[in-house]
Design a protein around this motif. Structure first.
Motif, mmCIF file in Angstrom:
data_model
loop_
_atom_site.group_PDB
_atom_site.id
_atom_site.type_symbol
_atom_site.label_atom_id
_atom_site.label_comp_id
_atom_site.label_asym_id
_atom_site.label_seq_id
_atom_site.Cartn_x
_atom_site.Cartn_y
_atom_site.Cartn_z
ATOM 1 N N GLN A 25 0.840 -1.211 0.000
ATOM 2 C CA GLN A 25 0.000 0.000 0.000
ATOM 3 C C GLN A 25 0.873 1.259 0.000
ATOM 4 N N THR A 26 1.718 1.366 -1.023
ATOM 5 C CA THR A 26 2.632 2.510 -1.120
ATOM 6 C C THR A 26 2.476 3.187 -2.477
ATOM 7 N N ALA A 27 2.471 4.516 -2.451
ATOM 8 C CA ALA A 27 2.459 5.288 -3.701
ATOM 9 C C ALA A 27 3.798 5.991 -3.853
ATOM 10 N N LEU A 28 4.242 6.088 -5.090
ATOM 11 C CA LEU A 28 5.459 6.842 -5.401
ATOM 12 C C LEU A 28 5.081 7.959 -6.369
ATOM 13 N N ILE A 29 5.293 9.192 -5.934
ATOM 14 C CA ILE A 29 5.110 10.322 -6.851
ATOM 15 C C ILE A 29 6.502 10.774 -7.240
ATOM 16 N N LEU A 30 6.889 10.437 -8.440
ATOM 17 C CA LEU A 30 8.225 10.828 -8.904
ATOM 18 C C LEU A 30 8.081 12.174 -9.602
ATOM 19 N N LYS A 31 8.513 13.218 -8.883
ATOM 20 C CA LYS A 31 8.247 14.583 -9.342
ATOM 21 C C LYS A 31 9.207 14.992 -10.452
ATOM 22 N N GLY A 32 8.701 15.745 -11.384
ATOM 23 C CA GLY A 32 9.528 16.220 -12.487
ATOM 24 C C GLY A 32 8.651 16.943 -13.477
ATOM 25 N N ALA A 33 9.096 16.984 -14.710
ATOM 26 C CA ALA A 33 8.323 17.622 -15.766
ATOM 27 C C ALA A 33 8.191 16.628 -16.918
ATOM 28 N N PRO A 34 7.169 15.768 -16.890
ATOM 29 C CA PRO A 34 6.043 15.723 -15.963
ATOM 30 C C PRO A 34 6.315 14.791 -14.776
ATOM 31 N N SER A 35 5.407 14.808 -13.799
ATOM 32 C CA SER A 35 5.481 13.866 -12.679
ATOM 33 C C SER A 35 4.726 12.583 -13.028
ATOM 34 N N HIS A 36 5.222 11.473 -12.456
ATOM 35 C CA HIS A 36 4.550 10.186 -12.646
ATOM 36 C C HIS A 36 4.187 9.597 -11.290
ATOM 37 N N ILE A 37 3.057 8.921 -11.243
ATOM 38 C CA ILE A 37 2.599 8.348 -9.977
ATOM 39 C C ILE A 37 2.466 6.844 -10.136
ATOM 40 N N TYR A 38 3.128 6.121 -9.243
ATOM 41 C CA TYR A 38 3.102 4.658 -9.236
ATOM 42 C C TYR A 38 2.412 4.202 -7.952
ATOM 43 N N PHE A 39 1.654 3.116 -8.033
ATOM 44 C CA PHE A 39 1.137 2.463 -6.822
ATOM 45 C C PHE A 39 1.714 1.062 -6.815
ATOM 46 N N ASN A 40 2.211 0.683 -5.659
ATOM 47 C CA ASN A 40 2.943 -0.575 -5.577
ATOM 48 C C ASN A 40 2.078 -1.793 -5.874
ATOM 49 N N ASN A 41 0.764 -1.673 -5.638
ATOM 50 C CA ASN A 41 -0.108 -2.838 -5.855
ATOM 51 C C ASN A 41 -0.926 -2.696 -7.134
ATOM 52 N N GLU A 42 -0.456 -1.892 -8.072
ATOM 53 C CA GLU A 42 -1.239 -1.631 -9.293
ATOM 54 C C GLU A 42 -0.295 -1.482 -10.488
ATOM 55 N N ALA A 43 -0.650 -2.111 -11.596
ATOM 56 C CA ALA A 43 0.225 -2.058 -12.768
ATOM 57 C C ALA A 43 0.152 -0.707 -13.481
ATOM 58 N N GLU A 44 -1.007 -0.025 -13.332
ATOM 59 C CA GLU A 44 -1.179 1.260 -14.029
ATOM 60 C C GLU A 44 -0.231 2.330 -13.477
ATOM 61 N N ILE A 45 0.360 3.111 -14.383
ATOM 62 C CA ILE A 45 1.178 4.251 -13.963
ATOM 63 C C ILE A 45 0.472 5.509 -14.472
ATOM 64 N N TYR A 46 0.411 6.530 -13.633
ATOM 65 C CA TYR A 46 -0.327 7.747 -13.968
ATOM 66 C C TYR A 46 0.636 8.869 -14.328
ATOM 67 N N GLU A 47 0.257 9.651 -15.353
ATOM 68 C CA GLU A 47 1.087 10.797 -15.727
ATOM 69 C C GLU A 47 0.317 12.085 -15.466
ATOM 70 N N ASN A 48 0.983 13.000 -14.785
ATOM 71 C CA ASN A 48 0.396 14.323 -14.590
ATOM 72 C C ASN A 48 0.682 15.147 -15.833
ATOM 73 N N THR A 49 -0.362 15.373 -16.614
ATOM 74 C CA THR A 49 -0.164 16.018 -17.918
ATOM 75 C C THR A 49 0.132 17.506 -17.795
ATOM 76 N N LEU A 50 -0.145 18.098 -16.640
ATOM 77 C CA LEU A 50 0.040 19.545 -16.477
ATOM 78 C C LEU A 50 1.336 19.871 -15.740
ATOM 79 N N GLY A 51 1.657 21.160 -15.690
ATOM 80 C CA GLY A 51 2.887 21.606 -15.031
ATOM 81 C C GLY A 51 3.574 22.609 -15.928
ATOM 82 N N THR A 52 4.406 23.454 -15.340
ATOM 83 C CA THR A 52 5.041 24.534 -16.091
ATOM 84 C C THR A 52 6.383 24.892 -15.459
#
Ligand SMILES: NC(=O)C1=CN([C@@H]2O[C@H](COP(=O)(O)OP(=O)(O)OC[C@H]3O[C@@H](n4cnc5c(N)ncnc54)[C@H](O)[C@@H]3O)[C@@H](O)[C@H]2O)[C@@H](O)CC1
Ligand SMILES: Nc1ncnc2c1ncn2[C@@H]1O[C@H](COP(=O)(O)OP(=O)(O)O)[C@@H](O)[C@H]1O
Ligand SMILES: [Mg+2]
Length: 289
Positions: free
Chosen positions: A185-212
């Protein structure tokens, strides 16, 4: 890779129930701000208060008490270096955020270790900034942590922890390393341009499409930590709360960047209640990016 959109804000941010009180919206304990880094504690605490956490307590250096009170009278304070009351308070909050502006010291490593051991399944633990460096430097075990853990490193903090250089930080490598060190039950928000969000118990990876690039200024990550704390404190689905906080942080910064060369963390804070109100009350209608 799933791209985040305003849908996540419409889904997560809800109108407040009439029969509510401050306890309805959660309690946050922020552990931040050694003597020279009071600003980091102020920025994170302000974001937690302005996103609507019911009660926010800040364990910080006593040097920061006066400035924090002056900037943010809504927050309560306790001494970062007096562990007993801090660890007592820990059991009564639902979100703990640790790291912004903390010195990397053996004392703080002991505090982080004690917190990781003590937190329960019902709690969220956000580990940011120097607390990530502490994990790496003191090889603190995360695997047995019971809480929902949210790690929010930038590239260099992630390199310290994982050993992966920025070039090696591919989605496969990041996910593999997360699985190696963290509880499910751990999330990883790897910050950057863009940031990506991983959940340890889920195959899906999320991309934050916004940012400047207007966000590239000290304290922007401290503000995100406070926002995640505020969201996790009051919205019951921690997974979506994390995604929504990350998205709103950049959504707001992009709005402000239309008229501002640089967007300061404290500028974002001021607008958080307005933006959240729009999403709470404009479901499925005009608020679409
Ligand atoms: N006003 C304040 O009190 C502030 C306190 N801060 C605190 O200062 C401590 C040190 O944090 P820092 O992040 O500055 O230092 P770190 O030493 O952790 O890492 C920053 C270094 O990595 C480099 N870097 C390369 N790629 C990067 C990327 N994608 N994102 C960020 N940095 C990248 C930077 O140029 C810098 O040299 C933390 O505890 C942090 O919370 C900062 O948040 C800044 C504001
Ligand atoms: N050029 C950029 N484009 C998009 N987002 C950015 C950019 N620069 C910084 N950010 C965002 O700003 C935040 C910076 O976090 P961090 O490096 O931890 O700052 P700090 O520790 O100074 O508070 C992250 O959310 C990151 O995604
Ligand atoms: Mg940071």
């Amino acid at each position: 890779m799933k791209k985040l959109t305003t849908k996540i804000l419409n889904d997560v941010i809800q109108p407040r129930p009439h029969n509510s009180y401050k306890g309805t919206f959660g309690k946050v304990l922020l552990i931040a701000g050694s003597a020279n880094f009071g600003g980091a504690a102020i920025m994170a605490a302000t974001a937690a208060v302005y996103t609507g956490a019911g009660l926010v307590s800040v364990a910080t250096s006593v040097d920061n008490f006066a400035s924090l009170h002056a900037r943010l009278p809504e927050a309560m304070v306790l001494d970062l270096n007096n562990f007993k009351p801090l660890l007592e308070l820990l059991t009564s909050v639902n979100v703990i955020a640790i790291g912004p502006g903390l010195e990397v010291t053996t004392n703080n490593a002991q505090l982080l270790t004690a917190i990781i051991e003590k937190v329960s399944q019902q709690q969220c633990l956000i580990i940011d900034a120097s607390a990530i460096t502490l994990l790496a430097q003191y090889q603190i075990d995360l695997q047995h942590c019971q809480a929902q853990v949210i790690l929010t490193p930038h590239q260099i903090e992630w390199q310290r922890l994982s050993g992966l250089t920025p070039q090696q930080q591919t989605t496969t490598n990041n996910y593999q390393y997360l699985q190696q060190i963290a509880a499910p039950q751990t999330a990883l928000i790897l910050k950057g341009a863009p940031s990506h969000i991983y959940f340890n118990n889920e195959a899906e990876i999320y991309e934050n499409t916004l940012g400047t690039p207007a966000m590239a200024t000290g304290g922007m990550g401290d503000t995100l930590t406070g926002m995640i704390a505020g969201f996790a404190a009051q919205f019951s689905n921690w997974h979506d709360a994390v995604l929504a906080a990350v998205f709103l942080h950049s959504y707001g910064a992009e709005l402000l960047a239309k008229d501002n060369y640089v967007v300061l963390p404290t500028m974002i804070d001021q607008y958080l209640p307005q933006w959240m109100n729009q999403f709470a009350h404009a479901k499925d209608s005009s608020v679409n990016h």
